[in-house]
Design an enzyme around this catalytic site. Structure first.
Site, mmCIF file in Angstrom:
data_model
loop_
_atom_site.group_PDB
_atom_site.id
_atom_site.type_symbol
_atom_site.label_atom_id
_atom_site.label_comp_id
_atom_site.label_asym_id
_atom_site.label_seq_id
_atom_site.Cartn_x
_atom_site.Cartn_y
_atom_site.Cartn_z
ATOM 1 N N ALA A 10 0.717 -1.356 0.198
ATOM 2 C CA ALA A 10 0.192 0.134 -0.087
ATOM 3 C C ALA A 10 0.984 1.373 0.021
ATOM 4 O O ALA A 10 0.153 2.296 0.236
ATOM 5 C CB ALA A 10 -0.876 -0.129 1.035
ATOM 6 N N THR A 11 2.122 1.286 -0.131
ATOM 7 C CA THR A 11 3.046 2.310 0.096
ATOM 8 C C THR A 11 2.942 3.199 -1.542
ATOM 9 O O THR A 11 3.548 4.131 -1.398
ATOM 10 C CB THR A 11 4.452 2.063 0.531
ATOM 11 O OG1 THR A 11 5.080 1.053 -0.591
ATOM 12 C CG2 THR A 11 4.383 1.616 1.717
ATOM 13 N N ARG A 35 7.863 -0.032 3.553
ATOM 14 C CA ARG A 35 8.492 1.329 3.985
ATOM 15 C C ARG A 35 7.330 2.046 4.943
ATOM 16 O O ARG A 35 6.410 2.590 4.537
ATOM 17 C CB ARG A 35 8.436 2.201 2.619
ATOM 18 C CG ARG A 35 9.463 1.582 1.488
ATOM 19 C CD ARG A 35 9.402 2.320 0.385
ATOM 20 N NE ARG A 35 8.207 1.817 -0.386
ATOM 21 C CZ ARG A 35 8.164 2.116 -1.807
ATOM 22 N NH1 ARG A 35 9.028 2.895 -2.343
ATOM 23 N NH2 ARG A 35 7.104 1.823 -2.467
ATOM 24 N N VAL A 60 6.005 -9.024 2.427
ATOM 25 C CA VAL A 60 5.432 -10.303 2.231
ATOM 26 C C VAL A 60 6.285 -11.447 1.707
ATOM 27 O O VAL A 60 5.857 -12.731 1.728
ATOM 28 C CB VAL A 60 4.307 -10.310 1.134
ATOM 29 C CG1 VAL A 60 3.321 -9.307 1.463
ATOM 30 C CG2 VAL A 60 4.793 -10.017 -0.243
ATOM 31 N N SER A 139 -2.419 -9.425 -13.873
ATOM 32 C CA SER A 139 -1.757 -8.564 -14.909
ATOM 33 C C SER A 139 -2.357 -9.177 -16.119
ATOM 34 O O SER A 139 -2.410 -10.261 -16.354
ATOM 35 C CB SER A 139 -0.294 -8.488 -14.638
ATOM 36 O OG SER A 139 0.173 -7.977 -15.955
ATOM 37 N N TYR A 152 8.241 -12.558 -15.085
ATOM 38 C CA TYR A 152 7.376 -11.771 -14.797
ATOM 39 C C TYR A 152 5.990 -12.229 -15.150
ATOM 40 O O TYR A 152 5.167 -12.649 -14.452
ATOM 41 C CB TYR A 152 7.672 -10.607 -15.074
ATOM 42 C CG TYR A 152 6.365 -9.494 -14.807
ATOM 43 C CD1 TYR A 152 6.094 -9.302 -13.270
ATOM 44 C CD2 TYR A 152 5.428 -9.064 -15.598
ATOM 45 C CE1 TYR A 152 4.965 -8.435 -13.256
ATOM 46 C CE2 TYR A 152 4.365 -8.230 -15.363
ATOM 47 C CZ TYR A 152 4.223 -7.983 -14.025
ATOM 48 O OH TYR A 152 3.178 -7.361 -13.453
ATOM 49 N N PRO A 182 -4.727 -5.789 -14.707
ATOM 50 C CA PRO A 182 -4.281 -4.106 -15.316
ATOM 51 C C PRO A 182 -3.181 -4.640 -16.370
ATOM 52 O O PRO A 182 -2.621 -5.448 -16.370
ATOM 53 C CB PRO A 182 -3.764 -3.729 -14.254
ATOM 54 C CG PRO A 182 -3.961 -4.284 -12.900
ATOM 55 C CD PRO A 182 -3.903 -5.597 -13.243
ATOM 56 N N THR A 187 2.862 3.945 -12.776
ATOM 57 C CA THR A 187 3.061 3.851 -11.309
ATOM 58 C C THR A 187 4.402 3.907 -11.129
ATOM 59 O O THR A 187 5.195 4.221 -12.157
ATOM 60 C CB THR A 187 2.359 2.489 -10.623
ATOM 61 O OG1 THR A 187 3.015 1.460 -11.062
ATOM 62 C CG2 THR A 187 0.704 2.653 -10.631
#
Length: 251
Positions: A10-11, A35, A60, A139, A152, A182, A187
């Site tokens: 969530a950072t 963080r 995680v 993704s 990935y 997505p 981002t």
């Protein structure tokens, strides 16, 4: 009684946008990430709007740390209604036979094993209560490999399969399971992928209007807000000029 949503990663990016969306939507939110300063800043921002926020700082990839963090939640926070497994990343854009094993391990440990760890920690409680929703951030890369995406893409294909498997395993319960996929989202994703090379990261989004973290958060919240008998199993979200993981029209 207010519901509680837990959002990993969530950072920044999609996770941060999801935290804002669920707070705005009347949820109490648990935000997690590596963080702590960013988590505390986001908590302060959301609490100004009247939301109740709990921060948990852990990676995680560290199953023991994740377990201790979840185990530390008091009675007020222990009932998690929505789990958003968002923590994930891409590292490198090399041909498979030239790739970095360290990068591969980080992606696999975060995108696959981290998601499984959080699922294992949270979902049994949902099953006991016969209520809850797991939303995994996959993704478009999980649908088909693209050039130099190899590992990935494989991790996001795993997210799809793991999500489908969980949905099957929970079909005899009222717990819902969703895979959000997505496409091109602007981002910190590309900056991380290119190990901080901002110029190379910026080039990813040139010539096309990409999605934003907020665009994805809107869809995540929509899935969570559907009536109890409606399970949004999978959603693919692309920028208008993106047709697949490998077809992007730049203008």
């Amino acid at each position: 009684m207010k519901k509680t949503a837990l959002i990993t990663g969530a950072t920044s990016g999609i996770g941060e946008a999801c935290a804002r969306k669920f707070a705005e939507g009347g949820y109490n939110v648990i935000i997690t990430g590596r963080r702590s300063e960013r988590l505390e800043a986001l908590k302060a921002e959301l609490e100004e709007t009247g939301a109740k926020v709990k921060t948990l700082t852990f990676d995680v990839r560290d199953a023991d740390a994740a377990g201790k963090a979840i185990g530390s939640l008091g009675e007020e926070w222990s009932t998690i209604d929505v789990l958003v497994n968002n923590a994930g990343l891409a590292l490198g854009l090399d041909k498979e036979h030239e790739g970095s094993m360290e990068d591969w391990n980080t992606m696999i440990d975060t995108n696959i094993k981290g998601l499984l760890t959080m699922t294992r920690l949270i979902v049994p409680g949902m099953v006991r209560r016969n209520s809850g929703h797991v939303i995994n951030i996959g993704s478009v890369a999980g649908d088909a490999a693209y050039a130099r995406g190899n590992v990935y893409c494989a991790t996001k294909a795993a997210v799809k399969t793991i999500t489908d498997g969980l949905r099957i395993d929970l079909a005899d319960t009222a717990v819902r399971v969703t895979n959000i996929k997505p496409g091109l989202v602007e981002t910190e994703f590309s900056k991380v992928r290119f190990h901080g090379d901002e110029e190379r990261a910026d080039n990813v989004y040139k010539g096309i209007k990409p999605l934003t973290g907020t665009d994805i958060a809107d869809v995540v919240f929509y899935a969570a807000s559907a009536p109890a008998h409606v399970q949004i199993a999978e959603v693919l979200i692309l920028a208008t000029h993106q047709a697949s993981g490998s077809v992007i029209v730049r203008q």
